[in-house]
Design a protein around this motif. Structure first.
Motif, mmCIF file in Angstrom:
data_model
loop_
_atom_site.group_PDB
_atom_site.id
_atom_site.type_symbol
_atom_site.label_atom_id
_atom_site.label_comp_id
_atom_site.label_asym_id
_atom_site.label_seq_id
_atom_site.Cartn_x
_atom_site.Cartn_y
_atom_site.Cartn_z
ATOM 1 N N SER A 84 -48.071 4.760 -42.410
ATOM 2 C CA SER A 84 -47.466 4.232 -41.175
ATOM 3 C C SER A 84 -47.306 5.310 -40.094
ATOM 4 C CB SER A 84 -46.136 3.540 -41.477
ATOM 5 O OG SER A 84 -45.284 4.430 -42.128
ATOM 6 N N LEU A 85 -48.023 6.418 -40.281
ATOM 7 C CA LEU A 85 -47.979 7.501 -39.281
ATOM 8 C C LEU A 85 -48.445 6.982 -37.914
ATOM 9 C CD1 LEU A 85 -47.706 10.705 -38.951
ATOM 10 C CD2 LEU A 85 -50.200 10.730 -39.153
ATOM 11 N N GLN A 86 -47.704 7.379 -36.881
ATOM 12 C CA GLN A 86 -48.119 7.027 -35.519
ATOM 13 C C GLN A 86 -48.882 8.214 -34.941
ATOM 14 O OE1 GLN A 86 -44.944 6.230 -32.649
ATOM 15 N NE2 GLN A 86 -46.117 4.396 -32.154
ATOM 16 N N ILE A 87 -50.119 7.965 -34.517
ATOM 17 C CA ILE A 87 -50.935 9.061 -33.973
ATOM 18 C C ILE A 87 -51.128 8.827 -32.479
ATOM 19 C CG2 ILE A 87 -53.103 10.362 -34.188
ATOM 20 C CD1 ILE A 87 -53.281 9.290 -37.080
ATOM 21 N N CYS A 88 -50.809 9.863 -31.686
ATOM 22 C CA CYS A 88 -50.909 9.745 -30.227
ATOM 23 C C CYS A 88 -51.991 10.686 -29.706
ATOM 24 C CB CYS A 88 -49.604 10.153 -29.558
ATOM 25 S SG CYS A 88 -48.168 9.405 -30.273
ATOM 26 N N TYR A 89 -52.558 10.295 -28.559
ATOM 27 C CA TYR A 89 -53.574 11.114 -27.878
ATOM 28 C C TYR A 89 -53.151 11.321 -26.424
ATOM 29 C CZ TYR A 89 -56.403 10.676 -31.982
ATOM 30 O OH TYR A 89 -56.844 10.768 -33.274
ATOM 31 N N PRO A 90 -53.610 12.432 -25.812
ATOM 32 C CA PRO A 90 -53.197 12.712 -24.440
ATOM 33 C C PRO A 90 -53.829 11.778 -23.412
ATOM 34 C CG PRO A 90 -54.167 14.678 -25.497
ATOM 35 C CD PRO A 90 -54.450 13.509 -26.370
ATOM 36 N N LYS A 91 -53.042 11.420 -22.429
ATOM 37 C CA LYS A 91 -53.530 10.725 -21.238
ATOM 38 C C LYS A 91 -53.078 11.590 -20.070
ATOM 39 C CE LYS A 91 -54.251 6.103 -19.652
ATOM 40 N NZ LYS A 91 -54.603 4.882 -20.336
ATOM 41 N N MET A 92 -54.058 12.066 -19.294
ATOM 42 C CA MET A 92 -53.738 13.054 -18.255
ATOM 43 C C MET A 92 -53.526 12.409 -16.898
ATOM 44 S SD MET A 92 -56.841 15.570 -19.303
ATOM 45 C CE MET A 92 -56.700 16.712 -17.952
ATOM 46 N N ASP A 93 -52.659 13.050 -16.129
ATOM 47 C CA ASP A 93 -52.543 12.754 -14.707
ATOM 48 C C ASP A 93 -53.047 14.030 -14.051
ATOM 49 O OD1 ASP A 93 -51.854 12.378 -12.118
ATOM 50 O OD2 ASP A 93 -49.888 11.516 -12.547
ATOM 51 N N ILE A 94 -54.339 14.034 -13.682
ATOM 52 C CA ILE A 94 -55.002 15.268 -13.267
ATOM 53 C C ILE A 94 -54.396 15.830 -11.980
ATOM 54 C CG2 ILE A 94 -57.245 16.275 -12.574
ATOM 55 C CD1 ILE A 94 -58.527 14.208 -14.533
ATOM 56 N N LYS A 95 -53.923 14.953 -11.103
ATOM 57 C CA LYS A 95 -53.376 15.419 -9.822
ATOM 58 C C LYS A 95 -52.110 16.238 -10.000
ATOM 59 C CE LYS A 95 -54.538 11.459 -7.626
ATOM 60 N NZ LYS A 95 -53.727 10.331 -7.487
ATOM 61 N N VAL A 152 -59.372 1.600 -27.712
ATOM 62 C CA VAL A 152 -60.603 1.947 -26.992
ATOM 63 C C VAL A 152 -60.335 3.213 -26.186
ATOM 64 C CG1 VAL A 152 -62.267 1.153 -25.248
ATOM 65 C CG2 VAL A 152 -61.265 -0.477 -26.873
ATOM 66 N N PHE A 153 -61.278 4.162 -26.268
ATOM 67 C CA PHE A 153 -61.160 5.415 -25.516
ATOM 68 C C PHE A 153 -62.206 5.430 -24.408
ATOM 69 C CE2 PHE A 153 -58.212 8.166 -27.914
ATOM 70 C CZ PHE A 153 -58.001 7.368 -29.030
ATOM 71 N N GLU A 154 -61.814 5.932 -23.256
ATOM 72 C CA GLU A 154 -62.729 5.986 -22.102
ATOM 73 C C GLU A 154 -62.683 7.387 -21.501
ATOM 74 O OE1 GLU A 154 -61.999 3.421 -18.551
ATOM 75 O OE2 GLU A 154 -63.504 2.152 -19.563
ATOM 76 N N ALA A 155 -63.847 7.887 -21.041
ATOM 77 C CA ALA A 155 -63.893 9.242 -20.474
ATOM 78 C C ALA A 155 -63.174 9.286 -19.127
ATOM 79 C CB ALA A 155 -65.339 9.684 -20.307
ATOM 80 N N ASN A 156 -62.335 10.326 -18.926
ATOM 81 C CA ASN A 156 -61.679 10.496 -17.623
ATOM 82 C C ASN A 156 -62.546 11.388 -16.732
ATOM 83 O OD1 ASN A 156 -61.231 13.173 -18.310
ATOM 84 N ND2 ASN A 156 -59.039 12.935 -18.670
ATOM 85 N N ALA A 157 -62.022 11.793 -15.576
ATOM 86 C CA ALA A 157 -62.811 12.566 -14.609
ATOM 87 C C ALA A 157 -63.263 13.916 -15.162
ATOM 88 C CB ALA A 157 -62.006 12.757 -13.338
ATOM 89 N N LEU A 158 -62.551 14.429 -16.186
ATOM 90 C CA LEU A 158 -62.944 15.714 -16.786
ATOM 91 C C LEU A 158 -63.790 15.512 -18.040
ATOM 92 C CD1 LEU A 158 -59.585 17.678 -16.406
ATOM 93 C CD2 LEU A 158 -61.739 18.213 -15.264
ATOM 94 N N ASN A 159 -64.207 14.249 -18.244
ATOM 95 C CA ASN A 159 -65.020 13.875 -19.402
ATOM 96 C C ASN A 159 -64.274 14.019 -20.730
ATOM 97 O OD1 ASN A 159 -67.379 12.613 -20.075
ATOM 98 N ND2 ASN A 159 -68.431 14.539 -20.604
ATOM 99 N N ILE A 160 -62.953 13.844 -20.682
ATOM 100 C CA ILE A 160 -62.158 13.833 -21.910
ATOM 101 C C ILE A 160 -61.875 12.368 -22.235
ATOM 102 C CG2 ILE A 160 -59.964 14.488 -22.974
ATOM 103 C CD1 ILE A 160 -59.847 16.861 -21.125
ATOM 104 N N LEU A 161 -62.118 12.003 -23.509
ATOM 105 C CA LEU A 161 -61.880 10.611 -23.902
ATOM 106 C C LEU A 161 -60.379 10.366 -24.026
ATOM 107 C CD1 LEU A 161 -64.879 10.317 -26.324
ATOM 108 C CD2 LEU A 161 -64.482 8.857 -24.333
ATOM 109 N N GLU A 162 -59.945 9.293 -23.354
ATOM 110 C CA GLU A 162 -58.519 8.960 -23.330
ATOM 111 C C GLU A 162 -58.321 7.506 -23.717
ATOM 112 O OE1 GLU A 162 -56.601 11.707 -19.881
ATOM 113 O OE2 GLU A 162 -57.252 9.709 -19.283
ATOM 114 N N PRO A 163 -57.171 7.208 -24.350
ATOM 115 C CA PRO A 163 -56.916 5.812 -24.742
ATOM 116 C C PRO A 163 -56.689 4.931 -23.520
ATOM 117 C CG PRO A 163 -55.020 7.225 -25.244
ATOM 118 C CD PRO A 163 -56.115 8.126 -24.784
#
Ligand SMILES: Nc1nc2c(c(=O)[nH]1)N(C=O)[C@@H](CNc1ccc(C(=O)N[C@@H](CCC(=O)O)C(=O)O)cc1)CN2
Ligand SMILES: Nc1ncnc2c1ncn2[C@@H]1O[C@H](COP(=O)(O)OP(=O)(O)OP(=O)(O)O)[C@@H](O)[C@H]1O
Length: 189
Positions: A71-82, A96-107
């Protein structure tokens, strides 16, 4: 050594790692991670490795932690680049993960977890020093984030390289790691 110098040297070194070494070293990092004593973990903040930059396969570690606690909760970063700022977003197997402006996959998901509820952070980095001061890409995302976490949060850096001598320009924002796991060893600070 200065952070800027370390960044230059270790970015280059990491780019030069062969695929065969990377696979071997990712496994050794998992084995060394398994040697550190872990309390019961409910919430872990990991990262989605950037393949083109030869980042460590943190999924091996989160798979292992998940196996220990289903039941571990795993989190990933979501950036606010500004800002720059980042939040930990809770993820599931079907996220679903999608690439952000820096090409990092984010949820795409948006369930932001309170930083005070994070039990362990797996921090991406290039290298750290013998005191656990971490060197990342130089935007301060993790310094800012770790300062919002509970002091009891366990901070684990993952690196293909052994710690360097003192980083001279570590500042008041830098939050030292508790552990650094390399293919050779688990360093405790
Ligand atoms: N996989 C992964 N996710 C992560 C991080 C990371 O290191 N690895 N971060 C860790 O903080 C945050 C993102 N930080 C980043 C900071 C800079 C750059 C970057 O590409 N910098 C360029 C220079 C860009 C510029 O100066 O405008 C570079 O390093 O070449 C990328 C990510 C959050 N997510
Ligand atoms: N809480 C903060 N508030 C304001 N500035 C900060 C804060 N934390 C870090 N900084 C600044 O951000 C800049 C980048 O920090 P640093 O060089 O330590 O980045 P890094 O840890 O390598 O990068 P990253 O965390 O993105 O991987 C530094 O100038 C630092 O002083």
């Amino acid at each position: 050594m200065l952070k800027k110098e370390a960044r230059k040297i270790y970015n280059k070194k990491r780019e030069g790692i062969s695929y065969a070494d990377k696979l071997k070293w990712d496994d050794l990092i998992l084995i060394n991670f398994q040697t550190i004593e872990m309390p019961f973990l409910q919430t872990v903040f990991s990262f989605y490795p950037m393949e083109e930059r030869n980042e460590i396969n943190a999924f091996l570690i989160t798979d292992y932690l998940h196996f220990r606690n289903l039941s571990l909760q795993i989190c990933y970063p979501k950036m606010d680049i500004k800002e720059p700022n980042m939040e930990a977003v809770a993820c599931k197997a079907d996220t679903v993960f999608e690439a952000n402006a820096l090409n990092i996959l984010e949820p795409l998901e948006a369930e932001i977890i309170n930083p005070e509820d994070i039990d362990l952070v797996l921090a991406p980095m290039l290298v750290c020093d013998v005191q656990g001061n971490r060197v990342g890409y130089g935007k301060g995302y993790y310094d800012r984030y770790l300062n919002r976490c509970n002091p009891s949060c366990i901070k684990v850096g993952l690196s293909y390289f052994e710690p360097v001598g003192k980083i001279e320009d570590a500042d008041e924002f830098d939050v030292a790691l508790d552990f650094c796991i390399t293919p050779q060893k688990a360093y405790v600070f």
